[in-house]
Design a protein around this motif. Structure first.
Motif, PDB file in Angstrom:
ATOM      1  N   ALA A  53      54.035  -8.830-106.244  1.00  0.00           N
ATOM      2  CA  ALA A  53      53.170  -9.980-106.744  1.00  0.00           C
ATOM      3  C   ALA A  53      51.876  -9.367-107.008  1.00  0.00           C
ATOM      4  O   ALA A  53      51.494  -9.899-108.085  1.00  0.00           O
ATOM      5  CB  ALA A  53      53.126 -10.986-105.392  1.00  0.00           C
ATOM      6  N   SER A  54      51.424  -8.514-106.456  1.00  0.00           N
ATOM      7  CA  SER A  54      50.067  -7.849-106.851  1.00  0.00           C
ATOM      8  C   SER A  54      50.068  -7.166-108.199  1.00  0.00           C
ATOM      9  O   SER A  54      49.413  -7.279-108.975  1.00  0.00           O
ATOM     10  CB  SER A  54      49.508  -7.020-106.008  1.00  0.00           C
ATOM     11  N   LEU A  55      51.123  -6.346-108.354  1.00  0.00           N
ATOM     12  CA  LEU A  55      51.385  -5.647-109.651  1.00  0.00           C
ATOM     13  C   LEU A  55      51.570  -6.730-110.897  1.00  0.00           C
ATOM     14  O   LEU A  55      51.069  -6.476-111.777  1.00  0.00           O
ATOM     15  CB  LEU A  55      52.633  -4.816-109.467  1.00  0.00           C
ATOM     16  N   CYS A  56      52.321  -7.788-110.685  1.00  0.00           N
ATOM     17  CA  CYS A  56      52.306  -8.804-111.713  1.00  0.00           C
ATOM     18  C   CYS A  56      51.126  -9.231-111.924  1.00  0.00           C
ATOM     19  O   CYS A  56      50.939  -9.792-113.119  1.00  0.00           O
ATOM     20  CB  CYS A  56      53.733  -9.492-111.383  1.00  0.00           C
ATOM     21  N   LEU A  57      50.362  -9.767-111.040  1.00  0.00           N
ATOM     22  CA  LEU A  57      49.298 -10.295-111.032  1.00  0.00           C
ATOM     23  C   LEU A  57      48.154  -9.510-112.126  1.00  0.00           C
ATOM     24  O   LEU A  57      47.549  -9.941-112.853  1.00  0.00           O
ATOM     25  CB  LEU A  57      48.374 -10.555-109.779  1.00  0.00           C
ATOM     26  N   HIS A  58      48.314  -8.141-111.771  1.00  0.00           N
ATOM     27  CA  HIS A  58      47.405  -7.564-112.426  1.00  0.00           C
ATOM     28  C   HIS A  58      47.786  -7.173-113.710  1.00  0.00           C
ATOM     29  O   HIS A  58      47.047  -6.674-114.562  1.00  0.00           O
ATOM     30  CB  HIS A  58      46.930  -6.088-111.585  1.00  0.00           C
ATOM     31  N   ALA A  59      49.154  -7.179-113.905  1.00  0.00           N
ATOM     32  CA  ALA A  59      49.716  -6.820-115.219  1.00  0.00           C
ATOM     33  C   ALA A  59      49.634  -7.990-116.160  1.00  0.00           C
ATOM     34  O   ALA A  59      50.090  -8.110-117.584  1.00  0.00           O
ATOM     35  CB  ALA A  59      51.422  -6.424-115.163  1.00  0.00           C
ATOM     36  N   HIS A  60      49.503  -9.215-115.480  1.00  0.00           N
ATOM     37  CA  HIS A  60      49.057 -10.612-116.418  1.00  0.00           C
ATOM     38  C   HIS A  60      48.239 -10.298-117.540  1.00  0.00           C
ATOM     39  O   HIS A  60      47.239  -9.757-117.518  1.00  0.00           O
ATOM     40  CB  HIS A  60      48.879 -11.813-115.476  1.00  0.00           C
ATOM     41  N   GLY A  61      48.702 -10.682-118.816  1.00  0.00           N
ATOM     42  CA  GLY A  61      47.970 -10.639-119.922  1.00  0.00           C
ATOM     43  C   GLY A  61      48.280  -9.178-120.682  1.00  0.00           C
ATOM     44  O   GLY A  61      47.808  -9.390-121.876  1.00  0.00           O
ATOM     45  N   GLN A  62      48.902  -8.393-119.953  1.00  0.00           N
ATOM     46  CA  GLN A  62      49.406  -7.397-120.977  1.00  0.00           C
ATOM     47  C   GLN A  62      50.909  -7.343-121.282  1.00  0.00           C
ATOM     48  O   GLN A  62      51.534  -6.541-121.668  1.00  0.00           O
ATOM     49  CB  GLN A  62      49.135  -6.004-120.227  1.00  0.00           C
ATOM     50  N   GLY A  63      51.263  -8.501-121.101  1.00  0.00           N
ATOM     51  CA  GLY A  63      52.885  -8.671-121.683  1.00  0.00           C
ATOM     52  C   GLY A  63      53.870  -8.489-120.505  1.00  0.00           C
ATOM     53  O   GLY A  63      53.556  -7.726-119.506  1.00  0.00           O
TER      54      GLY A  63
ATOM     55  N   HIS B 240      54.928  -4.796-119.662  1.00  0.00           N
ATOM     56  CA  HIS B 240      54.089  -3.964-118.753  1.00  0.00           C
ATOM     57  C   HIS B 240      54.569  -4.278-117.284  1.00  0.00           C
ATOM     58  O   HIS B 240      54.416  -3.339-116.412  1.00  0.00           O
ATOM     59  CB  HIS B 240      52.635  -4.137-118.984  1.00  0.00           C
ATOM     60  N   ALA B 241      54.744  -5.451-116.855  1.00  0.00           N
ATOM     61  CA  ALA B 241      54.949  -5.821-115.570  1.00  0.00           C
ATOM     62  C   ALA B 241      56.481  -5.124-115.227  1.00  0.00           C
ATOM     63  O   ALA B 241      56.231  -4.512-114.157  1.00  0.00           O
ATOM     64  CB  ALA B 241      55.125  -7.248-115.448  1.00  0.00           C
ATOM     65  N   ARG B 242      57.374  -5.347-116.132  1.00  0.00           N
ATOM     66  CA  ARG B 242      58.618  -4.638-115.714  1.00  0.00           C
ATOM     67  C   ARG B 242      58.397  -3.203-115.823  1.00  0.00           C
ATOM     68  O   ARG B 242      59.139  -2.521-114.827  1.00  0.00           O
ATOM     69  CB  ARG B 242      59.546  -4.873-116.841  1.00  0.00           C
ATOM     70  N   ARG B 243      57.604  -2.541-116.353  1.00  0.00           N
ATOM     71  CA  ARG B 243      57.390  -0.889-116.220  1.00  0.00           C
ATOM     72  C   ARG B 243      56.730  -0.650-114.752  1.00  0.00           C
ATOM     73  O   ARG B 243      57.140   0.162-114.044  1.00  0.00           O
ATOM     74  CB  ARG B 243      56.500  -0.423-117.431  1.00  0.00           C
TER      75      ARG B 243
END
Length: 209
Positions: A173-183, A186-189
């Motif tokens: 959840a934290s990773l996805c939160l920080h990746a928000h806005g980068q597409g 990026h979150a999948r990576r």
């Protein structure tokens, strides 16, 4: 004497079978409504007109209000529906893939859930008591689903043994939160890199080049 179970109420099929079909059709309509509502909330916000949701789902406005009298009822149902879909994916993936791959695929499925949930964030964090039970529902459904995958992957020697389900849910959840806005890519990576980290120190990796 005719078997009551075989009595026909409309001259075409047994009553029990027809009732099951009606219930299945109704369930599909509700599922479609909830999935549509999630998409509308993601693009138009949780205050989107009910009529817009109903039209896109192919149901009447009355149907929406009959099942969900308050907007909070609909939002909570959407959240639970998405949690259930994510949890139910775990045994399906476990049956189709090796333990490590099933875990990796479920982690990506969970990341997609986190991204979809963002459309509900305004309501879920509003302090409305209608949503008070949702965090517990989230944990009750998703922690056991992930724990089962973790235990299988650990037993197969594909991941390290010191991984805890609730911590891993929070990490994604934290990773996805920080990746928000980068597409979403990026979150999948980022999630894929996290899964690679779980493999570090696994018994099967000891001595590997």
């Amino acid at each position: 004497m005719r078997d009551k179970a075989e009595e026909r109420h409309d001259g075409s099929e047994p009553r029990g079978r027809a009732d099951r079909r009606v219930r299945a059709d109704a369930r599909r309509n509700i599922d479609t409504l909830l999935e549509t509502a999630l998409k509308v909330f993601a693009t138009s916000g949780v205050d989107a007109p009910v009529r817009e949701i109903a039209e896109k789902a192919g149901v009447g406005v009355g149907t929406v209000y009959r099942h969900f009298p308050q907007r909070s009822d609909l939002i909570a149902a959407v959240f639970r529906h998405e949690v259930d879909a994510c949890a139910d994916a775990a045994p399906v993936l476990a049956a189709e893939h090796e333990p490590g791959e099933a875990l990796a695929r479920w982690m990506q499925r969970y990341a997609a859930f986190i991204a979809a949930k963002r459309g509900l964030a305004t309501a879920l964090h509003s302090g409305n008591p209608a949503f008070d039970a949702l965090p517990a529902y989230f944990r009750q459904r998703l922690e056991p689903a992930l724990q089962t995958l973790l235990e299988a992957a650990t037993a197969a020697g594909e991941i390290r043994a010191d991984v805890v389900a609730d911590e891993l849910l929070g990490a994604v959840a934290s990773l996805c939160l920080h990746a928000h806005g980068q597409g979403p890519e990026h979150a999948r990576r980022m999630v894929a890199l996290l899964v690679d980290g779980l493999r570090y120190g696994a018994p099967s990796s000891v001595g590997a080049p």
